[in-house]
Write a protein that holds these residues in place. Structure first.
Motif, short mmCIF file in Angstrom:
data_model
loop_
_atom_site.label_atom_id
_atom_site.label_comp_id
_atom_site.label_asym_id
_atom_site.label_seq_id
_atom_site.Cartn_x
_atom_site.Cartn_y
_atom_site.Cartn_z
N ASN A 6 0.85 -1.19 0.00
CA ASN A 6 0.00 0.00 0.00
C ASN A 6 0.88 1.23 0.00
O ASN A 6 1.73 1.40 0.88
CB ASN A 6 -0.90 0.03 1.23
CG ASN A 6 -1.86 -1.13 1.25
OD1 ASN A 6 -2.44 -1.48 0.22
ND2 ASN A 6 -2.02 -1.75 2.40
N GLY A 39 -4.29 6.61 -2.81
CA GLY A 39 -2.99 5.95 -2.91
C GLY A 39 -3.06 4.80 -3.89
O GLY A 39 -4.06 4.62 -4.59
N ARG A 40 -1.99 4.02 -3.93
CA ARG A 40 -1.96 2.87 -4.83
C ARG A 40 -1.86 1.58 -4.01
O ARG A 40 -1.23 1.57 -2.94
CB ARG A 40 -0.73 2.93 -5.76
CG ARG A 40 -0.77 4.11 -6.72
CD ARG A 40 0.25 3.96 -7.84
NE ARG A 40 1.63 3.87 -7.38
CZ ARG A 40 2.31 4.85 -6.81
NH1 ARG A 40 1.74 6.02 -6.57
NH2 ARG A 40 3.56 4.69 -6.44
N GLN A 41 -2.47 0.55 -4.53
CA GLN A 41 -2.31 -0.76 -3.90
C GLN A 41 -1.76 -1.71 -4.96
O GLN A 41 -2.42 -1.97 -5.96
CB GLN A 41 -3.65 -1.27 -3.37
CG GLN A 41 -3.48 -2.56 -2.61
CD GLN A 41 -4.74 -3.01 -1.90
OE1 GLN A 41 -5.76 -3.20 -2.53
NE2 GLN A 41 -4.66 -3.18 -0.60
N ILE A 42 -0.56 -2.18 -4.72
CA ILE A 42 0.10 -3.07 -5.69
C ILE A 42 0.12 -4.47 -5.11
O ILE A 42 0.56 -4.67 -3.98
CB ILE A 42 1.54 -2.58 -5.96
CG1 ILE A 42 1.50 -1.14 -6.48
CG2 ILE A 42 2.26 -3.51 -6.92
CD1 ILE A 42 2.87 -0.52 -6.67
N SER A 43 -0.39 -5.43 -5.86
CA SER A 43 -0.29 -6.81 -5.39
C SER A 43 0.61 -7.58 -6.35
O SER A 43 0.57 -7.36 -7.56
CB SER A 43 -1.67 -7.46 -5.29
OG SER A 43 -2.19 -7.65 -6.57
N LEU A 44 1.43 -8.43 -5.81
CA LEU A 44 2.33 -9.21 -6.64
C LEU A 44 2.74 -10.50 -5.95
O LEU A 44 2.51 -10.65 -4.74
CB LEU A 44 3.58 -8.39 -7.02
CG LEU A 44 4.63 -8.06 -5.97
CD1 LEU A 44 5.87 -7.50 -6.64
CD2 LEU A 44 4.14 -7.04 -4.97
N ARG A 57 12.63 -8.20 0.02
CA ARG A 57 12.62 -7.93 -1.43
C ARG A 57 11.58 -6.87 -1.77
O ARG A 57 11.82 -5.98 -2.57
CB ARG A 57 12.31 -9.21 -2.21
CG ARG A 57 13.42 -10.24 -2.16
CD ARG A 57 14.69 -9.80 -2.83
NE ARG A 57 14.61 -9.83 -4.30
CZ ARG A 57 15.56 -9.35 -5.11
NH1 ARG A 57 16.64 -8.77 -4.59
NH2 ARG A 57 15.43 -9.43 -6.40
N ARG A 60 12.87 -3.49 -0.96
CA ARG A 60 13.85 -3.08 -1.98
C ARG A 60 13.14 -2.57 -3.23
O ARG A 60 13.54 -1.57 -3.83
CB ARG A 60 14.79 -4.24 -2.36
CG ARG A 60 15.74 -4.72 -1.28
CD ARG A 60 17.11 -4.02 -1.34
NE ARG A 60 17.65 -3.97 -2.70
CZ ARG A 60 18.45 -4.88 -3.25
NH1 ARG A 60 18.81 -5.93 -2.55
NH2 ARG A 60 18.90 -4.72 -4.48
N MET A 61 12.08 -3.29 -3.65
CA MET A 61 11.34 -2.87 -4.85
C MET A 61 10.68 -1.50 -4.62
O MET A 61 10.65 -0.66 -5.52
CB MET A 61 10.24 -3.90 -5.17
CG MET A 61 10.79 -5.22 -5.67
SD MET A 61 9.47 -6.44 -5.93
CE MET A 61 10.43 -7.96 -5.91
N SER A 64 13.38 1.19 -4.79
CA SER A 64 14.00 1.47 -6.09
C SER A 64 13.02 1.88 -7.17
O SER A 64 13.40 2.55 -8.12
CB SER A 64 14.83 0.29 -6.60
OG SER A 64 14.61 -0.88 -5.93
N LEU A 65 11.76 1.47 -7.07
CA LEU A 65 10.86 1.76 -8.18
C LEU A 65 9.44 2.13 -7.78
O LEU A 65 8.88 3.09 -8.28
CB LEU A 65 10.81 0.55 -9.13
CG LEU A 65 9.90 0.73 -10.35
CD1 LEU A 65 10.57 1.61 -11.38
CD2 LEU A 65 9.53 -0.61 -10.96
N LEU A 66 8.86 1.34 -6.87
CA LEU A 66 7.41 1.42 -6.70
C LEU A 66 6.95 2.69 -6.01
O LEU A 66 5.91 3.24 -6.34
CB LEU A 66 6.90 0.18 -5.95
CG LEU A 66 7.23 -1.16 -6.62
CD1 LEU A 66 6.72 -2.31 -5.78
CD2 LEU A 66 6.65 -1.23 -8.02
#
Lengths: 82, 82
Positions: A6, A39-44, A57, A60-61, A64-66
């Motif tokens: 989140n 906001g954004r909710q990213i699931s992976l 991890r 870290r993501m 660096s990016l998200l």
């Protein structure tokens, strides 16, 4: 391992998108809504041996990016896989 | 009452933004990430007497403005205020 991230604007950072949604809700008669923040909710899925490694991890993501950590906070949730 | 609404694409709906993020993560060396899907998390305060009323108002807001129910699912979480 299923991970949900989140990402939300830090407190104090203006949220014009949230403001626009709040105005639109008001125009539709939803005058009971306030302090709308978006906001954004990213699931992976993360291929990791254990939860602590997946958490590491994911962080870290985010760094660096998200997420843009200057103006955004992130929160990592791991799904139980039992 | 603090309400959090998570809006995500329904299963089966293509997520080009998620795909782009997955590729970008891969390019950065995060090849352990898969099935990246991107949704929205909306937090707001709803002026309601009780939780069930807040839940009902939030659902109405989702149906009328916040979510595109043709391609998106929404999930409403109420914060405990104790």
């Amino acid at each position: 391992m299923k991970v949900t991230i989140n990402i939300s604007l830090k407190e104090g950072v203006l949220d014009p998108e949230g403001r626009a949604v709040e105005t639109a809700l008001g125009n539709l008669g939803f005058t009971d809504a306030a302090n709308v923040r978006i906001g954004r909710q990213i699931s992976l899925d993360i291929d990791a041996e254990d939860a602590s490694r997946a958490q590491h991890r994911a962080a870290r993501m985010c760094e660096s990016l998200l997420a843009n950590t200057v103006i955004e906070d992130y929160e990592i949730e791991l799904a139980d896989e039992e």
